[in-house]
Design a protein around this motif. Structure first.
Motif, PDB file in Angstrom:
ATOM      1  N   ALA A 170       0.643  -1.280  -0.118  1.00 18.67           N
ATOM      2  CA  ALA A 170       0.103  -0.175   0.030  1.00 18.67           C
ATOM      3  C   ALA A 170       0.989   1.297  -0.025  1.00 18.67           C
ATOM      4  O   ALA A 170       0.355   2.397  -0.730  1.00 18.67           O
ATOM      5  CB  ALA A 170      -0.880  -0.027   1.105  1.00 18.67           C
ATOM      6  N   VAL A 171       1.832   1.333   0.914  1.00 13.12           N
ATOM      7  CA  VAL A 171       2.735   2.388   0.859  1.00 13.12           C
ATOM      8  C   VAL A 171       3.589   2.437  -0.514  1.00 13.12           C
ATOM      9  O   VAL A 171       3.561   3.649  -1.047  1.00 13.12           O
ATOM     10  CB  VAL A 171       3.979   2.242   1.949  1.00 13.12           C
ATOM     11  CG1 VAL A 171       5.058   3.291   1.830  1.00 13.12           C
ATOM     12  CG2 VAL A 171       3.158   2.417   3.224  1.00 13.12           C
ATOM     13  N   LEU A 172       3.909   1.509  -1.129  1.00 13.20           N
ATOM     14  CA  LEU A 172       4.774   1.577  -2.463  1.00 13.20           C
ATOM     15  C   LEU A 172       3.412   2.188  -3.396  1.00 13.20           C
ATOM     16  O   LEU A 172       4.065   2.758  -4.329  1.00 13.20           O
ATOM     17  CB  LEU A 172       5.244   0.096  -2.940  1.00 13.20           C
ATOM     18  CG  LEU A 172       6.480  -0.414  -2.143  1.00 13.20           C
ATOM     19  CD1 LEU A 172       6.834  -1.698  -2.536  1.00 13.20           C
ATOM     20  CD2 LEU A 172       7.680   0.806  -2.314  1.00 13.20           C
ATOM     21  N   ALA A 173       2.228   1.521  -3.518  1.00 14.00           N
ATOM     22  CA  ALA A 173       1.221   2.021  -4.367  1.00 14.00           C
ATOM     23  C   ALA A 173       1.093   3.742  -4.281  1.00 14.00           C
ATOM     24  O   ALA A 173       0.771   4.263  -5.125  1.00 14.00           O
ATOM     25  CB  ALA A 173       0.054   1.237  -4.008  1.00 14.00           C
ATOM     26  N   ILE A 174       1.147   4.099  -2.856  1.00 14.31           N
ATOM     27  CA  ILE A 174       0.960   5.593  -2.751  1.00 14.31           C
ATOM     28  C   ILE A 174       2.110   6.265  -3.215  1.00 14.31           C
ATOM     29  O   ILE A 174       1.854   7.494  -3.778  1.00 14.31           O
ATOM     30  CB  ILE A 174       0.716   5.732  -1.102  1.00 14.31           C
ATOM     31  CG1 ILE A 174      -0.631   5.186  -0.707  1.00 14.31           C
ATOM     32  CG2 ILE A 174       0.813   7.165  -1.025  1.00 14.31           C
ATOM     33  CD1 ILE A 174      -0.848   5.324   0.721  1.00 14.31           C
ATOM     34  N   ILE A 175       3.193   5.877  -3.027  1.00  6.53           N
ATOM     35  CA  ILE A 175       4.506   6.385  -3.738  1.00  6.53           C
ATOM     36  C   ILE A 175       4.394   6.436  -5.001  1.00  6.53           C
ATOM     37  O   ILE A 175       4.855   7.547  -5.653  1.00  6.53           O
ATOM     38  CB  ILE A 175       5.896   5.791  -3.054  1.00  6.53           C
ATOM     39  CG1 ILE A 175       6.020   6.065  -1.730  1.00  6.53           C
ATOM     40  CG2 ILE A 175       7.217   6.361  -3.680  1.00  6.53           C
ATOM     41  CD1 ILE A 175       7.088   5.103  -0.774  1.00  6.53           C
TER      42      ILE A 175
END
Length: 89
Positions: free
Chosen positions: A15-20
């Motif tokens: 999820a963090v990678l998708a947001i980034i």
């Protein structure tokens, strides 16, 4: 329990990678839009400058024409005094 924790941690990392990634894509898109807007503005400014230059040329040509017509038509008034000086009643 440990496997469930690993799965939740993996989902959180994804999820963090998708947001980034989405933030980076948005930034690139906005930079592209800003570049397009700057190019349009530069084109518009160049066109306005050309129009101003053309208008200035037309104004100068008109002024020269008016000045030449003034000189041409004012010659009669300049010579009028000379005719009265030579007039003998």
């Amino acid at each position: 329990m440990f496997k469930l924790l690993q799965t939740k941690l993996l989902v959180a990392i994804l999820a963090v990678l998708a947001i980034i990634a989405s933030t980076e894509i948005y930034r690139a898109h906005e930079a592209h839009r800003a570049a397009e807007a700057a190019a349009k503005t530069a084109t518009l400014l160049k066109q306005q400058q050309r129009e101003r230059d053309e208008q200035k040329k037309q104004d100068d040509a008109f002024r020269q024409k008016v000045d030449s017509l003034k000189k041409h038509h004012s010659m009669a008034a300049g010579n009028e005094g000379k005719t009265w000086q030579n007039y003998l009643p």
